[in-house]
Write an enzyme that holds these catalytic residues in place. Structure first.
Site, PDB file in Angstrom:
ATOM      1  N   LYS A  47       0.825  -1.194   0.000  1.00  0.00           N
ATOM      2  CA  LYS A  47       0.000   0.000   0.000  1.00  0.00           C
ATOM      3  C   LYS A  47       0.862   1.247   0.000  1.00  0.00           C
ATOM      4  CE  LYS A  47      -2.888  -2.592   3.177  1.00  0.00           C
ATOM      5  NZ  LYS A  47      -3.303  -2.706   4.594  1.00  0.00           N
ATOM      6  N   GLY A  48       2.148   1.061   0.261  1.00  0.00           N
ATOM      7  CA  GLY A  48       3.024   2.209   0.476  1.00  0.00           C
ATOM      8  C   GLY A  48       3.116   3.169  -0.694  1.00  0.00           C
ATOM      9  N   GLU A 103       7.562   2.636  -6.564  1.00  0.00           N
ATOM     10  CA  GLU A 103       7.746   2.186  -5.171  1.00  0.00           C
ATOM     11  C   GLU A 103       7.891   3.371  -4.224  1.00  0.00           C
ATOM     12  OE1 GLU A 103       7.425   0.296  -2.895  1.00  0.00           O
ATOM     13  OE2 GLU A 103       8.513  -1.590  -2.993  1.00  0.00           O
ATOM     14  N   ASP A 104       7.531   3.131  -2.993  1.00  0.00           N
ATOM     15  CA  ASP A 104       7.700   4.151  -1.958  1.00  0.00           C
ATOM     16  C   ASP A 104       9.163   4.281  -1.552  1.00  0.00           C
ATOM     17  OD1 ASP A 104       7.813   1.614  -0.834  1.00  0.00           O
ATOM     18  OD2 ASP A 104       6.139   1.912   0.539  1.00  0.00           O
ATOM     19  N   ASP A 107      14.855  -0.128   0.637  1.00  0.00           N
ATOM     20  CA  ASP A 107      15.718  -0.305   1.807  1.00  0.00           C
ATOM     21  C   ASP A 107      16.831  -1.253   1.402  1.00  0.00           C
ATOM     22  OD1 ASP A 107      16.886  -0.581   4.248  1.00  0.00           O
ATOM     23  OD2 ASP A 107      15.186  -1.459   5.271  1.00  0.00           O
ATOM     24  N   LYS A 135      17.301   4.155   0.895  1.00  0.00           N
ATOM     25  CA  LYS A 135      18.199   4.112   2.051  1.00  0.00           C
ATOM     26  C   LYS A 135      19.555   3.557   1.629  1.00  0.00           C
ATOM     27  CE  LYS A 135      14.687   3.207   5.542  1.00  0.00           C
ATOM     28  NZ  LYS A 135      14.412   2.284   6.651  1.00  0.00           N
ATOM     29  N   PHE A 156      14.073   4.409  10.297  1.00  0.00           N
ATOM     30  CA  PHE A 156      12.724   3.947   9.949  1.00  0.00           C
ATOM     31  C   PHE A 156      11.801   5.160   9.830  1.00  0.00           C
ATOM     32  CE2 PHE A 156       8.544   2.107  10.444  1.00  0.00           C
ATOM     33  CZ  PHE A 156       8.625   1.042   9.570  1.00  0.00           C
ATOM     34  N   VAL A 157      11.243   5.338   8.628  1.00  0.00           N
ATOM     35  CA  VAL A 157      10.427   6.530   8.366  1.00  0.00           C
ATOM     36  C   VAL A 157       8.973   6.163   8.115  1.00  0.00           C
ATOM     37  CG1 VAL A 157      12.324   7.953   7.491  1.00  0.00           C
ATOM     38  CG2 VAL A 157      11.067   6.468   5.912  1.00  0.00           C
ATOM     39  N   ASP A 163       3.948   3.249   6.482  1.00  0.00           N
ATOM     40  CA  ASP A 163       3.260   3.034   7.756  1.00  0.00           C
ATOM     41  C   ASP A 163       4.173   2.441   8.817  1.00  0.00           C
ATOM     42  OD1 ASP A 163       3.545   0.397   6.608  1.00  0.00           O
ATOM     43  OD2 ASP A 163       2.085  -0.300   8.078  1.00  0.00           O
ATOM     44  N   ARG A 169       0.302   6.490   7.518  1.00  0.00           N
ATOM     45  CA  ARG A 169       0.391   6.560   6.055  1.00  0.00           C
ATOM     46  C   ARG A 169      -0.092   7.905   5.518  1.00  0.00           C
ATOM     47  NH1 ARG A 169       1.390   1.446   3.893  1.00  0.00           N
ATOM     48  NH2 ARG A 169       0.469  -0.299   4.980  1.00  0.00           N
TER      49      ARG A 169
HETATM   50  P1  5GP Z   1      13.346  -3.771   0.981  1.00  0.00           P
HETATM   51  O1  5GP Z   1      12.950  -5.067   0.367  1.00  0.00           O
HETATM   52  O2  5GP Z   1      13.897  -2.787  -0.044  1.00  0.00           O
HETATM   53  O3  5GP Z   1      14.280  -3.944   2.132  1.00  0.00           O
HETATM   54  O4  5GP Z   1      12.066  -3.157   1.629  1.00  0.00           O
HETATM   55  C1  5GP Z   1      11.118  -2.507   0.883  1.00  0.00           C
HETATM   56  C2  5GP Z   1       9.823  -2.320   1.622  1.00  0.00           C
HETATM   57  O5  5GP Z   1      10.022  -2.288   3.033  1.00  0.00           O
HETATM   58  C3  5GP Z   1       9.214  -0.985   1.281  1.00  0.00           C
HETATM   59  O6  5GP Z   1       8.388  -1.083   0.152  1.00  0.00           O
HETATM   60  C4  5GP Z   1       8.470  -0.637   2.541  1.00  0.00           C
HETATM   61  O7  5GP Z   1       7.193  -1.229   2.503  1.00  0.00           O
HETATM   62  C5  5GP Z   1       9.272  -1.285   3.630  1.00  0.00           C
HETATM   63  N1  5GP Z   1      10.198  -0.313   4.249  1.00  0.00           N
HETATM   64  C6  5GP Z   1      11.530  -0.202   4.085  1.00  0.00           C
HETATM   65  N2  5GP Z   1      12.035   0.810   4.822  1.00  0.00           N
HETATM   66  C7  5GP Z   1      10.978   1.359   5.450  1.00  0.00           C
HETATM   67  C8  5GP Z   1      10.845   2.480   6.351  1.00  0.00           C
HETATM   68  O8  5GP Z   1      11.781   3.189   6.732  1.00  0.00           O
HETATM   69  N3  5GP Z   1       9.581   2.745   6.776  1.00  0.00           N
HETATM   70  C9  5GP Z   1       8.503   2.017   6.402  1.00  0.00           C
HETATM   71  N4  5GP Z   1       7.317   2.384   6.894  1.00  0.00           N
HETATM   72  N5  5GP Z   1       8.596   0.960   5.559  1.00  0.00           N
HETATM   73  C10 5GP Z   1       9.816   0.649   5.085  1.00  0.00           C
END
Ligand code: 5GP
Length: 186
Positions: A47-48, A103-104, A107, A135, A156-157, A163, A169
């Site tokens: 949902k991000g 994508e939002d 990470d 990040k 963590f944001v 969310d 959100r």
């Molecule tokens: P990744 O697979 O790149 O580690 O993680 C991606 C997903 O993790 C993002 O689409 C998001 O949903 C969640 N995520 C990663 N970092 C954050 C953060 O700082 N805050 C939040 N709320 N979600 C995050």
């Protein structure tokens, strides 16, 4: 921060709504130029990505189509598990289509790297990535977004679609969640 009822749960604002909107306008011009004469399908990751999809798609002057996927990689915690599950699949057949994944945040990049492979395996002609935030750990999975909003520190944001346990959100800005919130599991 304009939300007074949660201000004690947030640390600093990292990116404001105004900065996000201005950057998405710039990215929209780049996307229009890169996809000139080509039909692109925007795929948002629920949902991000709801807010970034809404703002980015409306910044585009060329017509596009939109579809959504929902995947799960985090649960209610704050650490990436690397496990990706499809909760809702696309409605569109992407065979022969140019896809732009919206994508939002990146990470570790594990989610996007998995998604990109998954979409390519369905016969997409191309799969590019637009991410509002990135990040520093993104280098680990070797995911380089084709279009990036902002690099942020490894915190963590929440807000602008992001969310913590389904909260925050709706905040317009991207802010750091105070560690005391997830320490207590509030
Ligand atoms: P990744 O697979 O790149 O580690 O993680 C991606 C997903 O993790 C993002 O689409 C998001 O949903 C969640 N995520 C990663 N970092 C954050 C953060 O700082 N805050 C939040 N709320 N979600 C995050």
């Amino acid at each position: 921060m304009r939300y007074t009822d949660v201000s004690d749960q947030l640390d600093e604002v990292l990116v404001t709504e105004e900065q996000l909107l201005a950057r998405l306008e710039e990215l929209a011009r780049e996307v229009e130029r890169d996809y000139a004469g080509t039909e692109v399908l925007l795929v948002g990751v629920l949902k991000g990505a709801v807010m970034v999809m809404a703002d980015f798609s409306r910044a585009l002057r060329d017509s596009v189509q939109m579809d959504w996927m929902a995947v799960s990689s985090y649960g209610n915690g704050t650490q990436s598990t690397g496990v990706v599950r499809i909760l809702k699949d696309l409605d569109t057949d992407i065979n022969g289509r140019h896809v732009l994944l919206v994508e939002d945040i990146i990470d570790t990049g594990l989610t996007l790297s998995w998604l990109r492979e998954n979409l390519m395996s369905r016969g997409a002609l191309s799969v590019k990535i637009l991410a509002a935030l990135r990040k520093p750990d993104a280098v680990v999975a070797d995911i380089v977004p084709d279009y990036l909003g902002f690099d942020i520190p490894n915190k963590f944001v929440v807000g602008y679609g992001l969310d913590y346990a389904e909260r925050f959100r709706h905040l317009r800005d991207v802010a750091v969640l105070s560690p005391h919130v997830y320490a207590k599991g509030e």
